[in-house]
Design a protein around this motif. Structure first.
Motif, short mmCIF file in Angstrom:
data_model
loop_
_atom_site.label_atom_id
_atom_site.label_comp_id
_atom_site.label_asym_id
_atom_site.label_seq_id
_atom_site.Cartn_x
_atom_site.Cartn_y
_atom_site.Cartn_z
N ARG A 1 -0.85 6.34 10.03
CA ARG A 1 -1.95 7.08 10.64
C ARG A 1 -2.60 8.03 9.64
N GLN A 2 -1.77 8.75 8.86
CA GLN A 2 -2.32 9.69 7.89
C GLN A 2 -3.02 8.97 6.74
N PHE A 3 -2.41 7.89 6.26
CA PHE A 3 -2.96 7.16 5.11
C PHE A 3 -4.35 6.65 5.42
N PHE A 4 -4.55 6.05 6.58
CA PHE A 4 -5.84 5.45 6.89
C PHE A 4 -6.86 6.44 7.43
N SER A 5 -6.40 7.60 7.89
CA SER A 5 -7.34 8.63 8.32
C SER A 5 -7.79 9.50 7.15
N GLY A 6 -6.99 9.51 6.06
CA GLY A 6 -7.32 10.35 4.92
C GLY A 6 -7.04 11.82 5.15
N LYS B 1 1.68 -6.95 10.55
CA LYS B 1 0.44 -7.70 10.35
C LYS B 1 -0.71 -6.72 10.15
N THR B 2 -1.74 -7.18 9.46
CA THR B 2 -2.84 -6.29 9.11
C THR B 2 -3.48 -5.67 10.35
N HIS B 3 -3.63 -6.45 11.41
CA HIS B 3 -4.28 -5.91 12.61
C HIS B 3 -3.42 -4.83 13.29
N GLU B 4 -2.13 -4.79 13.00
CA GLU B 4 -1.25 -3.80 13.61
C GLU B 4 -1.44 -2.40 13.01
N ILE B 5 -2.19 -2.32 11.92
CA ILE B 5 -2.52 -1.01 11.35
C ILE B 5 -3.20 -0.13 12.39
N ASP B 6 -4.03 -0.74 13.25
CA ASP B 6 -4.82 0.03 14.21
C ASP B 6 -4.03 0.47 15.43
N THR B 7 -2.86 -0.10 15.65
CA THR B 7 -2.12 0.20 16.88
C THR B 7 -0.79 0.88 16.63
N THR B 8 -0.32 0.93 15.38
CA THR B 8 0.97 1.53 15.12
C THR B 8 0.94 3.05 15.31
N ASP B 9 2.07 3.60 15.74
CA ASP B 9 2.22 5.05 15.86
C ASP B 9 2.88 5.66 14.63
N ASN B 10 3.17 4.84 13.62
CA ASN B 10 3.83 5.36 12.43
C ASN B 10 2.98 6.46 11.80
N PRO B 11 3.52 7.67 11.65
CA PRO B 11 2.70 8.79 11.14
C PRO B 11 2.22 8.60 9.71
N LEU B 12 2.98 7.88 8.90
CA LEU B 12 2.55 7.62 7.53
C LEU B 12 1.29 6.75 7.51
N VAL C 1 -5.16 15.41 5.16
CA VAL C 1 -4.22 16.11 4.29
C VAL C 1 -3.04 16.66 5.07
N GLU C 2 -3.10 16.54 6.39
CA GLU C 2 -2.01 16.99 7.25
C GLU C 2 -1.15 15.81 7.65
N GLY C 3 0.17 15.93 7.42
CA GLY C 3 1.08 14.85 7.81
C GLY C 3 2.26 14.76 6.88
N PRO C 4 3.06 13.73 7.03
CA PRO C 4 4.30 13.59 6.25
C PRO C 4 4.07 13.25 4.78
N ILE C 5 2.88 12.76 4.43
CA ILE C 5 2.58 12.48 3.03
C ILE C 5 2.07 13.77 2.39
N HIS C 6 2.82 14.29 1.43
CA HIS C 6 2.47 15.55 0.79
C HIS C 6 1.39 15.33 -0.26
N VAL C 7 0.38 16.17 -0.23
CA VAL C 7 -0.74 16.07 -1.16
C VAL C 7 -0.38 16.83 -2.43
N LEU C 8 -0.46 16.14 -3.58
CA LEU C 8 -0.13 16.77 -4.86
C LEU C 8 -1.24 17.69 -5.31
N ILE D 1 0.84 -1.19 0.00
CA ILE D 1 0.00 0.00 0.00
C ILE D 1 0.88 1.24 0.00
N GLY D 2 0.25 2.40 -0.14
CA GLY D 2 0.97 3.65 -0.14
C GLY D 2 0.30 4.64 -1.07
N PRO D 3 0.73 5.91 -1.04
CA PRO D 3 0.12 6.92 -1.91
C PRO D 3 0.30 6.59 -3.38
#
Length: 260
Positions: free
Chosen positions: A245-250, A232-243, A252-259, A37-39
């Motif tokens: 967190r931003q990807f699954f919250s949708g 693991k897939t279930h770890e998506i809900d518990t990780t603190d990784n900012p990428l 526009v604020e965070g380390p992933i720059h919106v084109l 997955i990813g932008p």
């Protein structure tokens, strides 16, 4: 530890002046369901094409079944059979469903036409589309065309055991489908993994959260040319990784720059 089926080591790939993959490392293990997955534009589909042998890396090494691949798949066949389901189904519009599904056997086997038709019907039955072999792709819905492409990907020559896919690659299999059609495809992916004639190992590129959660055991997050997170897939809900967190919250604020 599960057996590594495919390994990408230090892979670099550049198109024009844009480096899509930058020293990327990735391993696919036997029996696993892996989602990448990813932008958009971060090289996910490029990874699938590298695994399939349709592209060669600019730098780095690819190992398939423990053997280093040199060049493209057309230069020298791999020890493992890799099947691919393309995002747009990639059916031949001028051929019937049956001719599309059995295309490789018609072209490259010595099986009788009746034997191929029987195998095609078995594959169509496996994807829940019995009796549609005489239809043309234009007569099918988007979800049905996707399922026909699945039937084609799992077609194998019974006279050649090595023809059965060892790993399947799915490029956005639920893109453009409504939620119900997406659920049908997601269930089909899992069914083909555990079925008698299915493929136990697969790699999927997807943006859809339901597809990630329902079809993946392990997730890799690709960004800036590298794998930035895996778990693991279930770890998506518990990780603190900012990428993540931003990807699954949708947001526009965070380390992933919106084109744009």
């Amino acid at each position: 530890m599960a057996e590594p089926l495919i390994e990408l080591k230090g892979i670099c790939k550049q198109f024009g002046g844009h480096r899509v993959l930058d020293q990327t490392d990735l391993t696919v293990y036997r029996g696993e369901a892996l989602a990448i997955i990813g932008p958009s534009g971060t090289g996910k589909s490029t990874v699938l094409r590298l695994i399939a042998g349709l592209l060669a890396p600019d730098e780095g090494e690819i190992f398939v079944g423990g053997n280093r691949r040199v060049g493209l798949i057309e230069d020298e066949p791999d020890s493992l059979h890799v099947g691919m389901v393309f995002q747009q189904a990639a059916l031949f519009d001028s051929l019937t469903v049956s001719e599309n599904v059995g295309f490789s056997l018609y072209q490259h086997s010595r099986l009788s036409r009746q034997r191929i038709r029987d195998l095609v019907e078995r594959s169509l039955d496996m994807v829940g589309l019995p009796g549609i072999g005489d239809r043309m792709p234009a007569e099918l819905s988007g979800g049905m065309r996707k399922r026909v492409s699945f039937a084609r990907a799992i077609m194998a020559n019974p006279a050649n055991p090595d023809d059965t896919p060892d790993v399947l690659l799915y490029d956005e299999p639920t893109a453009g489908l409504d939620p119900i059609a997406s659920t049908v495809i997601e269930d089909l992916v899992r069914h083909l993994q555990i079925g008698e004639r299915g493929c136990q190992s697969y790699v999927m590129v997807t943006h859809q959260e339901s597809t990630i959660r329902r079809t993946a055991d392990r997730v890799l997050f690709l960004h800036s040319g590298k794998v930035q997170w895996e778990g693991k897939t279930h770890e998506i809900d518990t990780t603190d990784n900012p990428l993540i967190r931003q990807f699954f919250s949708g947001s526009v604020e965070g380390p992933i720059h919106v084109l744009g």
